[in-house]
Design an enzyme around this catalytic site. Structure first.
Site, PDB file in Angstrom:
ATOM      1  N   CYS A   1      49.041  38.116  49.249  1.00 43.24           N
ATOM      2  CA  CYS A   1      48.825  38.906  50.452  1.00 43.24           C
ATOM      3  C   CYS A   1      47.963  38.093  51.401  1.00 43.24           C
ATOM      4  O   CYS A   1      47.274  37.155  50.996  1.00 43.24           O
ATOM      5  CB  CYS A   1      48.171  40.240  50.126  1.00 43.24           C
ATOM      6  SG  CYS A   1      46.466  40.129  49.516  1.00 43.24           S
TER       7      CYS A   1
ATOM      8  N   CYS B   1      44.832  33.484  53.825  1.00 44.34           N
ATOM      9  CA  CYS B   1      44.879  33.415  52.357  1.00 44.34           C
ATOM     10  C   CYS B   1      46.145  32.735  51.836  1.00 44.34           C
ATOM     11  O   CYS B   1      46.175  32.285  50.698  1.00 44.34           O
ATOM     12  CB  CYS B   1      44.776  34.815  51.750  1.00 44.34           C
ATOM     13  SG  CYS B   1      43.243  35.672  52.135  1.00 44.34           S
TER      14      CYS B   1
ATOM     15  N   HIS C   1      39.056  33.062  44.297  1.00 45.15           N
ATOM     16  CA  HIS C   1      39.974  33.011  45.433  1.00 45.15           C
ATOM     17  C   HIS C   1      39.379  32.180  46.567  1.00 45.15           C
ATOM     18  O   HIS C   1      38.915  32.721  47.561  1.00 45.15           O
ATOM     19  CB  HIS C   1      40.256  34.445  45.895  1.00 45.15           C
ATOM     20  CG  HIS C   1      41.184  34.572  47.058  1.00 45.15           C
ATOM     21  ND1 HIS C   1      42.049  33.566  47.459  1.00 45.15           N
ATOM     22  CD2 HIS C   1      41.384  35.600  47.937  1.00 45.15           C
ATOM     23  CE1 HIS C   1      42.740  33.985  48.516  1.00 45.15           C
ATOM     24  NE2 HIS C   1      42.340  35.208  48.834  1.00 45.15           N
TER      25      HIS C   1
ATOM     26  N   GLY D   1      45.358  38.346  54.971  1.00 47.40           N
ATOM     27  CA  GLY D   1      44.640  39.147  55.940  1.00 47.40           C
ATOM     28  C   GLY D   1      45.358  39.190  57.287  1.00 47.40           C
ATOM     29  O   GLY D   1      46.067  38.261  57.662  1.00 47.40           O
TER      30      GLY D   1
END
Length: 394
Positions: A381, A92, A351, A383
């Protein structure tokens, strides 16, 4: 060694499409080429042959974005074949990682002009079939979706590390006593701010529509949603949970890109910069608590920049989940929450994994340029338990 200043001259992105929506018919390499070409077209004084590199983030890379999508974007955008391209993957955080790597190359004098950004088509992410360990298996074989989350997981990974992303959000809600109502209110505010920003034309200077696709604005923004509508949604990850589809970022398609330069490159573009890059940081955390990854990353980036939360004028925090964002805010008591995502966040905007970090950095740069001065942060953040942050100033 002299460390050079790094400037963001321009930043563009596509409207963000919903899963299976308007952009689902567009290949990811074409999406990437579109934003790269748009940046070059918006800098007519810049000779494209002077671009030293193109760095793009891409989280999945299992389909039409294989074979180094950044290089494909260079060629499809019509840039000279002498312009190289490299693709990076920090899940991400890939789009922001691309910006950070490009800025580092410029700061160290390895480059003068670099395009950095990211792309993702979650709609077009393929199913994959593993090769069998032995030839010609007789039984059925399993297909894995490459759209999002864990797949083909190494059995040596502890089970608590490999929970679903939504379960990770539930764990953060448990940790910080975040209620369903607080999450729904956060999600509602995201849609309201995004709808208002679009209504006021605040995205007109950075969003470049894809020719031939009828999509003028972000496809997931719901102007008419309400607390009542959000309250009707069932929990998505636990039977008695608090995280719903309405308080989670959707699956999306899109691309974003920024033009980064040093002083010499700035003269070559003939443009005034939007902002200057001050500092960055990446950090790790337990994988199941990935949503809290930005907490320490932001602290470290601000410390490197010699700034505090009190110095900020805007803050773009990727809204993977409302619970995740609220958990981060709970651990930043000195941050004014009204500064966060003033033009809406990923719950409303979307996203597209590899593009989101570049979208956030570009948004901060445009907001600082509109304000005329200030300090801003972009953070996500990641993963499997990481956080990434970038500090910009004008």
């Amino acid at each position: 060694m002299t460390i050079r200043d790094v400037y963001i001259v321009d930043a563009v992105r596509t409207p963000i499409g919903k899963f299976g929506g308007a952009l689902s018919r567009v290949r990811p390499d074409d999406l990437a080429a579109h934003v790269v070409k748009a940046l070059v077209d918006r800098a007519p004084e810049l000779d494209p042959a002077r671009i030293d590199d193109v760095v793009l983030g891409d989280a999945n890379g299992a389909g039409e974005d294989n074979r180094n999508v950044a290089r494909m974007a260079v060629l499809l955008a019509g840039l000279p074949a002498t312009v190289p391209g490299v693709t990076v993957n920090r899940l991400c955080g890939s789009g922001l990682e691309a910006v950070i790597q490009a800025a580092r190359a410029i700061a160290l004098g390895d480059a003068s002009i670099v395009i950095a950004g990211g792309v993702e088509s979650m709609s077009r992410a393929p199913w994959v079939l593993q090769k069998p360990e032995r030839a010609f298996p007789a039984g059925p074989q399993q297909l894995h979706s490459t759209t999002l989350g864990w797949r083909m997981t190494n059995p040596r990974m502890p089970a608590e590390w490999t929970v679903q992303l939504g379960e990770g959000a539930e764990l953060i809600a448990d940790k910080h006593d975040i209620t369903r109502e607080q999450q729904d209110a956060f999600a509602l505010a995201s849609h309201q701010k995004a709808a208002e920003a679009w209504g006021k034309g605040l995205y007109d200077g950075e969003v470049v529509a894809y020719e031939g696709v009828e999509l003028a604005r972000d496809e997931c923004v719901r102007d008419s949603t309400s607390m009542e509508a959000l309250a009707k949604l069932k929990p998505s990850f636990r039977e008695d949970g608090t995280v719903t589809a309405g308080s989670s970022s959707p699956l999306n398609d899109g691309a974003a890109a920024l033009l980064l330069v040093d002083e010499e490159g700035l003269r070559a573009t003939g443009r005034e910069p939007l902002a200057r890059i001050r500092a960055s940081a990446v950090t790790g955390i337990e994988p199941q608590l990935f949503g809290l990854g930005p907490v320490e990353a932001v602290r470290r980036a601000l410390a490197k920049a010699g700034r505090t939360f009190a110095d900020l004028t805007t803050f773009e925090l990727n809204e993977a989940f409302a619970a995740q964002s609220l958990g981060c805010l709970a651990e930043w008591p000195d941050l004014d929450p009204s500064l966060v995502n003033p033009r809406g966040g990923a719950i409303a905007i979307g996203h597209p994994l590899g593009a989101s970090g570049a979208r956030l950095a570009g948004s901060v740069a445009h907001q600082l340029a509109a304000a005329g001065s200030g300090t801003g942060v972009a953070a996500l953040c990641i993963g499997v338990g990481q956080g990434i942050a970038l500090v910009l100033e004008r």
